[in-house]
Design an enzyme around this catalytic site. Structure first.
Site, PDB file in Angstrom:
ATOM      1  N   PHE A  35       1.714   3.506 -23.361  1.00 46.29           N
ATOM      2  CA  PHE A  35       2.177   2.101 -23.359  1.00 46.29           C
ATOM      3  C   PHE A  35       3.156   2.299 -24.811  1.00 46.29           C
ATOM      4  CE2 PHE A  35       2.980  -1.691 -26.264  1.00 46.29           C
ATOM      5  CZ  PHE A  35       4.507  -2.512 -25.487  1.00 46.29           C
ATOM      6  N   PHE A  37       3.300   5.270 -26.068  1.00 47.16           N
ATOM      7  CA  PHE A  37       4.015   6.601 -25.699  1.00 47.16           C
ATOM      8  C   PHE A  37       5.561   6.573 -25.481  1.00 47.16           C
ATOM      9  CE2 PHE A  37       6.840   9.945 -23.608  1.00 47.16           C
ATOM     10  CZ  PHE A  37       6.335  11.111 -23.912  1.00 47.16           C
ATOM     11  N   ASP A  38       6.081   4.952 -24.538  1.00 49.07           N
ATOM     12  CA  ASP A  38       7.215   4.921 -23.597  1.00 49.07           C
ATOM     13  C   ASP A  38       7.661   3.929 -24.570  1.00 49.07           C
ATOM     14  OD1 ASP A  38       6.349   5.945 -21.733  1.00 49.07           O
ATOM     15  OD2 ASP A  38       5.426   3.601 -20.384  1.00 49.07           O
ATOM     16  N   GLU A 113      -4.703  34.293  -7.910  1.00 45.57           N
ATOM     17  CA  GLU A 113      -4.506  33.528  -8.766  1.00 45.57           C
ATOM     18  C   GLU A 113      -3.937  32.588  -7.499  1.00 45.57           C
ATOM     19  OE1 GLU A 113      -0.319  33.323 -11.652  1.00 45.57           O
ATOM     20  OE2 GLU A 113      -0.991  35.214 -10.598  1.00 45.57           O
ATOM     21  N   LYS A 115      -1.941  30.314  -4.587  1.00 45.89           N
ATOM     22  CA  LYS A 115      -0.697  30.071  -3.937  1.00 45.89           C
ATOM     23  C   LYS A 115      -0.082  28.380  -3.694  1.00 45.89           C
ATOM     24  CE  LYS A 115       3.002  31.965  -1.241  1.00 45.89           C
ATOM     25  NZ  LYS A 115       3.526  31.128  -0.341  1.00 45.89           N
ATOM     26  N   CYS A 424      11.371   6.770  30.677  1.00 47.86           N
ATOM     27  CA  CYS A 424      11.785   5.253  30.983  1.00 47.86           C
ATOM     28  C   CYS A 424      12.804   5.301  32.009  1.00 47.86           C
ATOM     29  CB  CYS A 424      11.679   4.809  30.053  1.00 47.86           C
ATOM     30  SG  CYS A 424      12.502   2.961  30.628  1.00 47.86           S
ATOM     31  N   CYS A 430      16.194  -1.262  27.619  1.00 46.94           N
ATOM     32  CA  CYS A 430      14.915  -0.173  26.784  1.00 46.94           C
ATOM     33  C   CYS A 430      15.172  -0.689  25.146  1.00 46.94           C
ATOM     34  CB  CYS A 430      14.328   1.194  28.058  1.00 46.94           C
ATOM     35  SG  CYS A 430      12.790   0.872  26.662  1.00 46.94           S
TER      36      CYS A 430
END
EC number: 6.5.1.2
Length: 670
Positions: A35, A37-38, A113, A115, A424, A430
């Site tokens: 909050f 930060f915003d 690493e 992926k 069908c 339908c």
């Protein structure tokens, strides 16, 4: 507040917000609440609106997005972005190690690493500021997506360090976390839109969105895995990763320096299980020679570096009981069985359903009520059942039979000779067939009508405002404004989208009307050959068979479709509405070059950087032809991942040239 005060406060807010961003994304710690930060960010945004001269390129406010890009510029990569060779076995990893040791003459240290399964991106920094972000593209050229990449909070807009090169490039994987992926799909479901297939496709589509404001809301993230500069300051790849972290980039902590191939195998075995605990999709492990000098010495092949290889994980499998089987009716009337499962965690998502494809598949599996089944998930939305755990079958349980009547309209099902599906035949009465045809008509590859989703179509059908695709063109403002959830803006969007669709090219209209077996490629060939719907309607079966790639099955389907009075009336109604049902002069295809003149191609599999339709367009624009099957007359098979082994084997037996995605692009650019 005067100018001097505003400038001082803007600079202070920039500094404070960059500091807290770095704490959160690089050091996994916080000193203030979300909050707080915003609140600071909102203050900065308001000040920059009042004093636009003081808006800085690296301002944290630029992550909010809002820039609209009409067209993405194509940019050449300074360093080509090559694909890696793939392997699925321990034996091939050991062979890779042997090749490397033989080439350099001694044992080698590697870096392993994870992926991550997302979108590769190249980001250039100049004087410590983000300058440009480019997608991988074909490895030689990519699209400039800088505005969208700036919205990713873990990517520094400005390097928070005292020392850095004047210019350098980083590469990474942009991804969509599982949590955000599921949230987006839930939102799409709520408004009646189709679910996104998987996090990778979602990330790829998001990076190429025109509105960076929407991109910002999707909360993409990015792991950086490579540092490129004209003169390497670090001796090893591991040292480069450490440098990237120091500069404020997000680098995965999962990487490990391995002294030998046995340590690589241990790393693979560890992450083959542990990867399922991660909050994002992974599809393998990248193994790189650690010494950057040796990387240069080993060099590249035409397709990939000799100093790296990617180990790909096998598709994940889980077991769970079947709770029930339901049957879905598609727009063609095909009835598809879908198993409802006890929820099970698979490939980072909770799976509750799996496709059973058709009656033959149910018979092959020999499914009984209450069976425990093994479920596998590749890149599909709905996973598939691969086998039954017969040891857990309940004594006396009954085999699950395939239904004989339509689950919606109760019409007796029929089976077309040579097909696995049951249908069908009640295509005019339908409900899911009717709404399915309309959904097919409005889709992006067809009429591309904005503002309408499947939920809207269902509502319009229930209110008896539409019964076929032509009825869309009779909708009025007064009809729509009375419907639930329809405001003035949404009504205007729908009507504008319908009106704009009248300019859709004939080939797309022909695909949109939904003649069985006439997909987008066949529709394009028919449009180019016959030039108008009138000529197509009048064509005899012999004349249809003279069109490129049209066989007896497609020809008979077209004849049958035009023999139905309601279909002929539909065409008349579309004509009256102003829909384009013939080629205009400029639509008659004139190849941009004759590079592929006289050459035929088959495209099969899944590709890293292109949709199959995009590859087809490139071939057609350069004078080539698209074939539907492997024959001795075929020139090239463009082979992606997950293509059918039978098709590949047939091409090899016939000595047909097989091209990877990169080889095709190389041929195109040669």
């Amino acid at each position: 507040m005067n100018d001097a005060q505003a400038l001082a406060r803007i600079e202070e807010l920039n500094k404070v917000l960059h500091y807290h961003n770095n704490l959160y994304y690089q050091k996994d710690t916080t000193e203030i609440s979300d909050f707080e930060f915003d609140t600071l960010l909102q203050e900065l945004i308001e000040l920059e609106k009042q004093f636009p001269l003081y808006l800085k390129a690296d301002s944290p406010s630029q992550r909010v997005g809002g820039t609209v890009t009409k067209e993405f510029a194509s940019i050449s990569h300074k360093y080509p972005m090559l694909s890696l060779s793939n392997t699925y076995s321990e034996e091939e990893i050991r062979e890779f190690d042997e090749r490397v040791q033989k080439a350099v003459g001694h044992a080698v240290e590697y870096v392993c690493e994870m992926k991550f399964d997302g979108v590769a991106i190249s980001i250039t920094y100049k004087n410590g500021m983000i300058a440009q972000a480019v997608t991988r593209g074909d490895g030689v050229r990519g699209d400039d997506v800088t505005n969208n990449i700036k919205t990713i909070k873990s990517i520094p807009l400005k390097i928070q360090s005292a020392t850095f090169p004047e210019e350098f490039e980083v590469r990474g994987e942009v991804y969509l976390p599982y949590e955000m992926f599921e949230r987006i799909n839930q939102e799409r479901e709520d408004i009646g839109e189709a679910a996104l297939a998987n996090p990778r496709n979602a990330a790829s589509g998001t990076v190429k969105m025109q509105d960076s404001g929407i991109v910002a809301k999707r909360a993409l993230d990015c792991f950086i895995y490579s540092l490129l500069q004209d003169s390497n300051k670090q001796p090893t790849h591991a040292a480069a990763l450490a440098q990237l972290k120091e500069w404020g980039f997000r680098v995965s902590d999962s990487y490990k320096v391995c002294k030998n191939v046995d340590e690589i195998i241990q790393y693979i075995n560890h992450w083959s299980e542990e990867r399922f605990k991660l909050p994002l999709a992974t599809d393998g492990i990248v193994i790189k020679v650690n010494d950057l000098r040796l990387q240069s010495e080993l060099g590249m092949t035409a397709k990939s570096p000799r100093w790296a290889i990617a180990y790909k994980f096998k598709a994940e499998e889980a077991s769970t009981p079947i709770l029930s089987v339901e049957y879905q009716v598609g727009r063609t009337g095909a009835v598809t069985p879908v198993a409802n499962l006890a929820p099970v965690h698979l490939a980072g998502t909770t799976v509750k359903r799996a496709t059973l494809h058709n009656a033959n598949e149910m018979e092959r599996l020999n499914l009984h009520i209450g069976d425990t089944v093994f479920v596998e998930k590749g890149g599909e939305i709905i996973p598939k059942i691969t086998r039954v755990d017969v040891s857990k079958r309940i004594a006396g349980s009954q085999m699950i039979p395939f239904i004989q009547n339509c689950p919606v309209c109760d019409t007796k099902l029929i089976r077309i000779e040579g097909e696995a599906a049951w249908y069908c035949p009640n295509d005019k009465g339908c409900a899911p067939q009717i709404t399915g045809k309309i959904e097919h008509f409005i889709q992006r590859k067809a009429m591309n009508i904005d503002g309408i989703g499947s939920e809207t179509i269902e509502l319009l059908y229930q209110k008896k405002l539409i019964r076929n695709v032509a009825d869309l063109y009779t909708l009025t403002y007064d009809q729509l404004i009375q419907l639930d959830r329809f405001g003035e803006k949404s009504v205007t969007n729908v009507l504008n989208g319908i009106e704009a669709s009248k300019q859709t090219p004939f080939k797309s209209v022909l695909f949109a009307i939904g003649i069985r077996y006439v997909g987008s490629t066949v529709a394009e060939k028919l449009a180019l050959h016959f030039k108008s719907i009138n000529a197509l309607e009048k064509a005899s079966i012999e004349e249809l068979l003279q069109a490129p790639e049209i066989g007896i099955k497609i020809a008979q389907s077209i004849i049958e479709w035009f023999s139905v009075d309601t279909n002929v009336q539909l065409i008349e109604d579309l004509k009256k509405a102003g829909v384009k049902l013939e080629l205009s002069e400029h639509e008659i295809l004139k190849p941009e070059s004759d590079k592929f003149a006289g050459k035929s191609f088959v495209i099969s599999g899944v590709f890293e950087n292109y949709e199959r339709d995009e590859l087809k367009d490139l071939i057609l624009k350069n004078g080539g032809k698209i074939s539907s099957g492997i024959t001795g007359k075929l020139n090239y098979l463009v082979a992606g991942e997950n293509m059918g082994p039978a098709k590949l084997e047939k091409a090899q037996k016939l000595n047909i040239t097989i091209l990877s995605e990169a080889e095709f692009i190389s041929l195109l650019n040669s």
